[in-house]
Structures are given as structure tokens and as C-alpha cells.
Design a protein around this motif. Structure first.
Motif, short mmCIF file in Angstrom:
data_model
loop_
_atom_site.label_atom_id
_atom_site.label_comp_id
_atom_site.label_asym_id
_atom_site.label_seq_id
_atom_site.Cartn_x
_atom_site.Cartn_y
_atom_site.Cartn_z
N UNK A 231 0.48 -1.37 0.14
CA UNK A 231 -0.29 -0.14 0.07
C UNK A 231 1.08 1.05 -0.09
N UNK A 232 2.17 1.15 0.82
CA UNK A 232 2.25 2.73 1.19
C UNK A 232 3.58 2.71 0.05
N UNK A 233 3.95 1.66 -1.08
CA UNK A 233 4.62 1.90 -2.21
C UNK A 233 3.73 2.73 -3.26
N UNK A 234 2.63 2.08 -3.30
CA UNK A 234 1.88 2.92 -4.52
C UNK A 234 1.70 4.09 -4.11
N UNK A 235 1.10 4.37 -3.38
CA UNK A 235 1.15 5.62 -2.48
C UNK A 235 2.01 6.49 -3.41
N UNK A 236 3.34 6.14 -2.27
CA UNK A 236 5.10 6.68 -2.24
C UNK A 236 4.85 6.52 -4.50
N UNK A 237 4.58 5.93 -4.79
CA UNK A 237 4.45 6.15 -6.75
C UNK A 237 3.67 7.08 -7.09
N UNK A 238 2.17 7.63 -6.84
CA UNK A 238 1.79 8.55 -6.58
C UNK A 238 2.04 9.85 -6.28
N UNK A 239 3.05 9.52 -5.32
CA UNK A 239 4.19 10.64 -5.65
C UNK A 239 2.92 11.85 -4.09
N UNK A 240 2.60 11.13 -2.92
CA UNK A 240 1.92 11.96 -1.92
C UNK A 240 2.36 11.02 -0.75
N UNK A 241 2.57 11.99 0.61
CA UNK A 241 2.89 11.18 1.69
C UNK A 241 1.44 10.20 2.03
N UNK A 242 1.51 9.37 3.07
CA UNK A 242 -0.06 9.02 2.98
C UNK A 242 -1.18 9.99 3.79
N UNK A 243 -2.23 9.60 3.90
CA UNK A 243 -3.03 10.38 4.62
C UNK A 243 -3.85 9.08 5.49
#
Length: 257
Positions: A231-243
Motif C-alpha cells: 500500500x505505501x509503495x503505491x502511495x509513494x509512486x502516486x507522489x504523496x505522503x499517506x493520509x
């Protein structure tokens, strides 16, 4: 429609590489639409809809009518979005009182959950995240005639007889309005041989909403398709910090609607 499709790798569904006519025979309407072309099954969804690819590079979607989205609505969204990003081009559209169908041009790339990419989740997840960000950046919010915000989704659920819990009627403040995909699960991103996203499919619910409505579902679907830890890898690839607050809210809304 916005739901988890039955793709290769999903233990509930059809493995396109192994499927035979006996396992997923094409309905009569699909055979008519194929016009003699060979058919390979791609997926079967939870309400009995099926998708086949022809050997002359078309994709045929066929299934029962439902109150959540329709192929007519999807076709309108595809035609609008095609001016800005890579989505299927509609060739035919039809239906009767109980069923509907749509034929589109097949696009380059494989679903991010076909066997090749299930075996390389790091590449697939990065492609899905980057592809979703590119999708959001490309589509103009002010020109979009479709809506997928919280009130619209709750109203759609009510039409289908679903009561959304009162707590979900109060979403977090919008982070950034974008044109959401509406079903940003990993299967709906196509990935090319180079490991980069090439296109998006299944846009029946496309509309303006908070970008976290898509991000949350895309991240959640990595667990369904690749297992925990992506999950965190996808959010990182999107370009934001997890919320965490928005992730939790939009996951609950997805499950509730």
C-alpha cells in the motif's frame, strides 16, 4: 462497474491464460458481436458480467443491467476522457431490457494483475500509482460533466437500496479535487512491456471528487491482488505522503456503497 473484477490471480475467478470455452463460454450476444473472430476471456465480475478480447484487437463487455453504472454511462465517460488520456475507444454500444454490451478497441498493455505482473508486484504497483497520478493530472476538473463526490455516491447507493451509515455522510475536507477514475483498483490499469502504465479501463463511475477516493481504493486493492505490504509503495509512486484519515474514510465509503 466499481467492484473487484475476477482477474487472473484472484482465487474466486477465471485465469485468462487457462480459461477454456467450457470454463467461460461466450454468451450468444458476445459471439454475435465477435463476428467470427476468436475470443479469449478476460474477466467475470460479481454480477455476472463478462469481458472477452477478440483476436482482431477488440474488447467486448457484456452483462446484466445494474443500478450502479451502465455501459451507456461508461461510453459517455470514455468519449469525454479520450481527449485527455489513454482510454478505450468505443466502437459499438447496445442493450435490451435486461442486458447491455459495449465493444471497444483493445489497447496496448496487460492488466496490472495478469500473471506477468502478479509475479513482479513492485513494478506493477509503481505503474498503477504513477498511472493514477497521471490520470488525475491530465483530466480537467472544470470541464468534467460527471460527478463522483460523496453526496453523489451516497445518493447512488440510496437508489440501489443501500443505507450508508450516518458517520460517512461527513467526509474529511477535500484535499484536491480531481477527475476520479471511480474504480481505481489495480486491474484497471494496463501496463506495457517496459513496466510503465499505458492506459486505464472500466471508467463507468468516472467523475469529480477528492483524489483520495481513488488513492484509497487503489492502495487497498494492492492487498487483494498482491498481498500485504504494497500500500505505501503505491502511495509513494502516486507522489504523496499517506493520509491515514482520508484513507480510512474512503475505504469505509467504498465498502459501504
Amino acid at each position: 462497474m466499481p467492484q473487484r473484477p475476477f482477474w487472473a490471480g484472484d482465487p474466486r475467478g477465471v485465469d485468462p491464460g487457462a480459461a477454456t470455452g467450457a470454463q467461460l463460454p461466450p454468451p450468444a450476444r458476445v459471439r454475435i458481436l465477435a463476428r467470427g473472430a476468436g475470443l479469449v476471456p478476460l474477466w467475470r465480475n460479481e454480477i455476472g458480467g463478462v469481458t472477452f478480447r477478440t483476436d482482431d484487437d477488440r474488447v467486448i463487455k457484456f452483462g446484466p443491467r445494474n443500478a450502479e453504472t451502465s455501459f451507456r454511462e461508461e461510453a459517455a465517460r470514455l468519449r469525454w476522457a479520450s481527449a485527455y488520456t489513454s482510454v478505450p475507444r468505443v466502437l459499438e454500444l447496445g442493450g435490451d431490457a435486461t442486458q447491455e454490451w459495449m465493444v471497444t478497441v483493445a489497447l496496448p498493455g496487460l492488466s496490472a494483475v495478469t500473471p506477468r505482473w502478479l509475479a513482479d508486484p513492485a513494478t506493477a504497483v509503481a505503474a498503477v500509482g504513477a498511472g493514477l497520478r497521471a490520470f488525475h493530472d491530465a483530466l480537467p476538473v472544470r470541464l468534467c460533466p460527471f460527478v463522483w463526490d460523496v453526496p453523489a455516491r451516497i445518493a447512488n447507493a440510496a437508489v440501489r437500496g443501500i443505507r450508508v451509515p450516518d458517520a460517512l455522510h461527513h467526509p474529511p475536507p477535500v484535499d484536491r479535487l480531481v477527475v476520479c477514475h471511480g474504480d481505481a483498483c489495480c486491474p484497471n490499469t494496463l501496463v506495457g512491456d517496459d513496466g510503465r502504465w499505458t492506459a486505464h479501463v472500466d471508467l463507468g463511475a468516472l467523475g469529480v471528487g477528492d483524489r483520495w477516493a481513488d488513492i484509497a481504493v487503489a492502495a487497498m486493492s494492492t492487498v487483494w491482488n498482491y498481498g500485504p505490504g504494497w500500500e505505501d509503495a503505491l502511495i509513494e509512486a502516486y507522489g504523496v505522503a499517506p493520509d491515514p484519515a482520508r484513507l480510512a474514510y474512503y475505504r469505509e465509503l467504498w465498502d459501504a456503497t
